[in-house]
Write an enzyme that holds these catalytic residues in place. Structure first.
Site, PDB file in Angstrom:
ATOM      1  N   HIS A   1      -8.039 -17.692   4.306  1.00 33.88           N
ATOM      2  CA  HIS A   1      -8.751 -18.829   3.654  1.00 33.88           C
ATOM      3  C   HIS A   1      -9.275 -19.682   4.577  1.00 33.88           C
ATOM      4  O   HIS A   1     -10.318 -20.672   4.312  1.00 33.88           O
ATOM      5  CB  HIS A   1      -7.539 -19.544   3.448  1.00 33.88           C
ATOM      6  CG  HIS A   1      -6.566 -19.123   2.182  1.00 33.88           C
ATOM      7  ND1 HIS A   1      -7.282 -18.837   1.202  1.00 33.88           N
ATOM      8  CD2 HIS A   1      -5.151 -18.990   2.108  1.00 33.88           C
ATOM      9  CE1 HIS A   1      -6.253 -18.567   0.248  1.00 33.88           C
ATOM     10  NE2 HIS A   1      -5.076 -18.549   0.628  1.00 33.88           N
TER      11      HIS A   1
ATOM     12  N   ALA B   1      -0.966 -25.883   7.677  1.00 33.71           N
ATOM     13  CA  ALA B   1      -0.971 -24.907   6.971  1.00 33.71           C
ATOM     14  C   ALA B   1       0.528 -24.218   7.018  1.00 33.71           C
ATOM     15  O   ALA B   1       1.164 -24.590   8.287  1.00 33.71           O
ATOM     16  CB  ALA B   1      -2.013 -23.768   7.321  1.00 33.71           C
TER      17      ALA B   1
ATOM     18  N   HIS C   1     -10.562 -27.572  13.887  1.00 31.53           N
ATOM     19  CA  HIS C   1      -9.378 -27.730  14.543  1.00 31.53           C
ATOM     20  C   HIS C   1      -9.356 -26.826  15.656  1.00 31.53           C
ATOM     21  O   HIS C   1      -9.624 -25.671  15.757  1.00 31.53           O
ATOM     22  CB  HIS C   1      -8.376 -27.514  13.716  1.00 31.53           C
ATOM     23  CG  HIS C   1      -7.906 -28.196  12.457  1.00 31.53           C
ATOM     24  ND1 HIS C   1      -7.157 -28.060  11.659  1.00 31.53           N
ATOM     25  CD2 HIS C   1      -8.511 -29.675  12.302  1.00 31.53           C
ATOM     26  CE1 HIS C   1      -7.135 -28.804  10.514  1.00 31.53           C
ATOM     27  NE2 HIS C   1      -8.021 -29.956  11.131  1.00 31.53           N
TER      28      HIS C   1
END
Length: 389
Positions: free
Chosen positions: A204, A321, A251
């Site tokens: 992803h 996540a 990030h």
């Protein structure tokens, strides 16, 4: 006047009849001689009167009698249909109970066999990627209506329950009217060293991994040192500022020795291309549509990431996540950068999953405090240091 012989006969008949009728009644036996006058054929007179009407009753009685004859066949058809009906009923009943016991015993036996199937579920948890997130992201999805979407993450694995029940989850909307302005955190500064890296398609997102963790000090928050482990991108941005969502979010994930995390996030608007992403375009194209593939990038100096930021938000939250661990200190730069639409598209095409987004929906702030660091004028420097609060 002459009387014919016929006339004399009639006279004689009449005289004889008169004599018979005038005979005294009490002497019945004397009529026996009467047969003598019978020859003159007086008997034909009773012939018309004889009671031959008696045969009339005969036709009436005999013909109604045959009516009872058809009655006997009626009972015969009635019993005939009744006996066959009970016969088929007993026939189906015996075979049904016999097959039922046969399938029942084998079914309970395989039941214990599928029991170990939940065993593969913990697979993501034992093998986290550097920075605590799941290494293989195909175990979940970003489809909001799917069975593996963000609303279902907490039910997909026992190790991911915080995704569903946590009260300090990320990302959040950073609203200036709700923040606590502070100048006590210190300027943002990093101390990195060049490190060997690989780039990987996790399913992803695209992750740039620093092998063995960057050996530099990294960043320091509240006296704890965090080393840079990896960086990755989300499009569109996960965090929003005053309700505004951005084209991209980067990030930089840091980890301490006691497995706590510090994430520094940068937000991007569409505009000029980002120099650091430009340097990775060759490797990004190589891993397009190749899930779990990993390409060697070489030595990268994290200082090229242009870490400086004079204003940033700070709050306590979680990984965005699975497993959504709530042991993360977030520093989100308020200074927005630019990225080209081509670069954003390259990041999404390289992943090529079923979703057009890899951004987790916003989470509730609840009772958390969100700080906005604004340095004093004399403290503004080129680099920023992340210190305790």
């Amino acid at each position: 006047m002459k009387i014919s012989s016929l006339g004399w006969v009639l006279v004689l008949i009449f005289i004889s009849i008169t004599i018979v009728s005038s005979a005294p009644a009490p002497k019945p036996p004397k009529p026996k001689p009467a047969p003598a006058p019978t020859p003159p054929k007086p008997k034909p007179t009773p012939a018309p009167t004889p009671p031959k009407p008696k045969p009339k009753p005969a036709p009436t009685p005999p013909k109604p009698k045959p009516a009872p004859a058809p009655t006997p066949p009626k009972p015969k058809p009635a019993p005939a249909p009744t006996p066959p009906k009970p016969k088929p009923k007993p026939a189906p009943t015996p075979p049904n109970p016999k097959p039922t016991p046969a399938p029942t015993p084998p079914k309970p036996k395989p039941a214990p066999a599928p029991a170990p199937t939940p065993a593969p579920k913990p697979k993501p948890a034992p093998k986290p990627a550097p920075g605590g997130e799941v290494e293989d992201e195909t175990e979940f999805s970003y489809e909001t209506k799917g069975n593996k979407g963000p609303a279902k993450w907490g039910t997909l694995d026992a190790e991911w329950k915080m995704c569903g029940i946590g009260k300090m989850q990320s990302p959040i909307d950073l609203r200036d009217k709700n923040v606590v302005v502070s100048n006590k955190f210190g300027l943002l500064r990093s101390q990195y060293l060049p490190s060997n890296t690989t780039i990987k398609n996790r399913g992803h997102d695209i992750m740039l991994k620093f092998k063995g963790g960057n050996k530099g000090i990294g960043v320091t928050i509240r006296g704890t040192r965090y080393q840079l482990q990896q960086l990755h991108w989300h499009s569109p941005s996960e965090h929003t500022i005053n309700g505004k969502r951005f084209a991209l979010e980067e990030h930089l994930v840091h980890e301490s020795k006691d497995k706590r995390y510090a994430v520094v996030a940068f937000l991007y608007n569409l505009g000029a291309s980002d120099p650091f992403l430009f340097s990775l375009e060759k490797q990004l194209k190589k891993i397009t549509d190749t899930h779990a593939s990993e390409e060697h990038v070489g030595i990268i100096d994290p200082k090229k990431l242009s870490f400086e930021s004079k204003h940033y938000y700070r709050y306590s939250g979680s990984l965005t996540a699975p497993p959504c661990s709530e042991n993360v200190i977030w520093s989100v730069s308020k200074e927005i950068r630019t990225v080209s639409s081509k670069q954003v598209k390259l990041l999404r095409v390289a992943v090529h999953d079923a979703s057009d987004s890899n951004a987790r929906p916003l989470q509730a702030v609840n009772k958390r405090k969100v700080y906005l660091y604004k340095p004093k004028v004399k403290l503004m420097k080129k680099y920023c240091n992340i210190s305790s609060y």
